[in-house]
Scaffold this motif. Sequence first.
Motif, PDB file in Angstrom:
ATOM      1  N   SER A 237      -1.612  10.628  -2.158  1.00  0.00           N
ATOM      2  CA  SER A 237      -1.792   9.917  -3.428  1.00  0.00           C
ATOM      3  C   SER A 237      -2.788  10.640  -4.319  1.00  0.00           C
ATOM      4  CB  SER A 237      -2.251   8.488  -3.153  1.00  0.00           C
ATOM      5  OG  SER A 237      -2.497   7.807  -4.356  1.00  0.00           O
ATOM      6  N   LYS A 238      -3.916  11.074  -3.736  1.00  0.00           N
ATOM      7  CA  LYS A 238      -4.923  11.803  -4.522  1.00  0.00           C
ATOM      8  C   LYS A 238      -4.377  13.144  -5.000  1.00  0.00           C
ATOM      9  CE  LYS A 238      -8.858   9.662  -2.268  1.00  0.00           C
ATOM     10  NZ  LYS A 238      -9.962   9.830  -1.318  1.00  0.00           N
TER      11      LYS A 238
ATOM     12  N   TYR B  37       5.967   4.369   0.797  1.00  0.00           N
ATOM     13  CA  TYR B  37       6.727   5.537   1.244  1.00  0.00           C
ATOM     14  C   TYR B  37       7.876   5.126   2.162  1.00  0.00           C
ATOM     15  CZ  TYR B  37       3.684   9.033  -0.824  1.00  0.00           C
ATOM     16  OH  TYR B  37       3.006   9.826  -1.723  1.00  0.00           O
TER      17      TYR B  37
ATOM     18  N   MET C 234      -1.259  13.975  -5.481  1.00  0.00           N
ATOM     19  CA  MET C 234      -0.228  13.771  -6.502  1.00  0.00           C
ATOM     20  C   MET C 234      -0.851  13.314  -7.818  1.00  0.00           C
ATOM     21  SD  MET C 234       2.214  14.962  -4.908  1.00  0.00           S
ATOM     22  CE  MET C 234       3.302  14.871  -6.297  1.00  0.00           C
ATOM     23  N   GLY C 235      -1.952  12.576  -7.752  1.00  0.00           N
ATOM     24  CA  GLY C 235      -2.659  12.195  -8.979  1.00  0.00           C
ATOM     25  C   GLY C 235      -3.167  13.419  -9.724  1.00  0.00           C
TER      26      GLY C 235
ATOM     27  N   ALA D 224      -1.215   9.022   3.616  1.00  0.00           N
ATOM     28  CA  ALA D 224      -0.729   8.527   2.324  1.00  0.00           C
ATOM     29  C   ALA D 224      -1.827   8.573   1.270  1.00  0.00           C
ATOM     30  CB  ALA D 224      -0.190   7.109   2.480  1.00  0.00           C
ATOM     31  N   GLY D 225      -3.060   8.296   1.656  1.00  0.00           N
ATOM     32  CA  GLY D 225      -4.176   8.343   0.701  1.00  0.00           C
ATOM     33  C   GLY D 225      -4.404   9.744   0.166  1.00  0.00           C
TER      34      GLY D 225
ATOM     35  N   ARG E 253       4.384  14.948   3.057  1.00  0.00           N
ATOM     36  CA  ARG E 253       4.809  13.861   3.946  1.00  0.00           C
ATOM     37  C   ARG E 253       5.377  14.407   5.245  1.00  0.00           C
ATOM     38  NH1 ARG E 253       8.848  10.288   1.337  1.00  0.00           N
ATOM     39  NH2 ARG E 253       8.524   9.032   3.180  1.00  0.00           N
TER      40      ARG E 253
ATOM     41  N   ASN F 263       0.851  -1.191   0.000  1.00  0.00           N
ATOM     42  CA  ASN F 263       0.000   0.000   0.000  1.00  0.00           C
ATOM     43  C   ASN F 263       0.889   1.243   0.000  1.00  0.00           C
ATOM     44  OD1 ASN F 263       0.892   0.499   2.624  1.00  0.00           O
ATOM     45  ND2 ASN F 263      -0.946  -0.343   3.586  1.00  0.00           N
ATOM     46  N   ASP F 264       0.288   2.418  -0.128  1.00  0.00           N
ATOM     47  CA  ASP F 264       1.060   3.655  -0.253  1.00  0.00           C
ATOM     48  C   ASP F 264       1.919   3.923   0.981  1.00  0.00           C
ATOM     49  OD1 ASP F 264       0.111   4.128  -2.773  1.00  0.00           O
ATOM     50  OD2 ASP F 264      -1.388   5.608  -2.167  1.00  0.00           O
ATOM     51  N   GLU F 265       1.394   3.644   2.159  1.00  0.00           N
ATOM     52  CA  GLU F 265       2.150   3.906   3.386  1.00  0.00           C
ATOM     53  C   GLU F 265       3.457   3.112   3.409  1.00  0.00           C
ATOM     54  OE1 GLU F 265       2.953   6.093   6.476  1.00  0.00           O
ATOM     55  OE2 GLU F 265       0.978   6.265   5.525  1.00  0.00           O
TER      56      GLU F 265
ATOM     57  N   GLU G 297       5.287  16.677  -2.728  1.00  0.00           N
ATOM     58  CA  GLU G 297       5.031  15.396  -2.065  1.00  0.00           C
ATOM     59  C   GLU G 297       5.838  15.279  -0.773  1.00  0.00           C
ATOM     60  OE1 GLU G 297       4.686  10.731  -3.368  1.00  0.00           O
ATOM     61  OE2 GLU G 297       6.136  11.998  -4.407  1.00  0.00           O
TER      62      GLU G 297
END
Length: 145
Positions: free
Chosen positions: A80-81, A34, A83-84, A76-77, A70, A29-31, A66
């Motif tokens: 992610s959004k 990272y 950065m998308g 992280a969610g 952080r 997962n994103d966490e 980013e």
Amino acid sequence: MARLIRLLPVQAMNPNLRDRILRKLDTLNDERAYQVLDYVEFLESRYAERPAVTGSIFQRFGDAVEDSLRAGRVSAGTISKAMGLMGQAMSVLDGVAAAGKSVANDIAGAAQTRTGPRPATGATGAAPATSPATPPNSTPGDQNT
């Protein structure tokens, strides 16, 4: 010995190893990803054998945003959004930059053809001389006086 190692050509990462690492990363997962990024950056700072490849100005800007998110302990969610959305915006800006470059190249090409070489002419600047044509209805030996 360390000096000799620095002089030897540095080999790029084995493509099979790179693919294997990417397959493993896809399961996280994103966490956790990272955390892997943090560890890779640590390894890079300690053991990098060549300078890191720097991306475009848009990529560097996105990386800085980013990193700031952080550092601010944003989830992280959410990162992610964000950065998308930034990725989509950067794609648009890359397209605009490419279009601007294309227009600039077209203008430069048009200016070059206007000031480019001209067709060849005679020494006086006029078109080369040709032999006089015979009149249409005259025949040799037929002279009207």
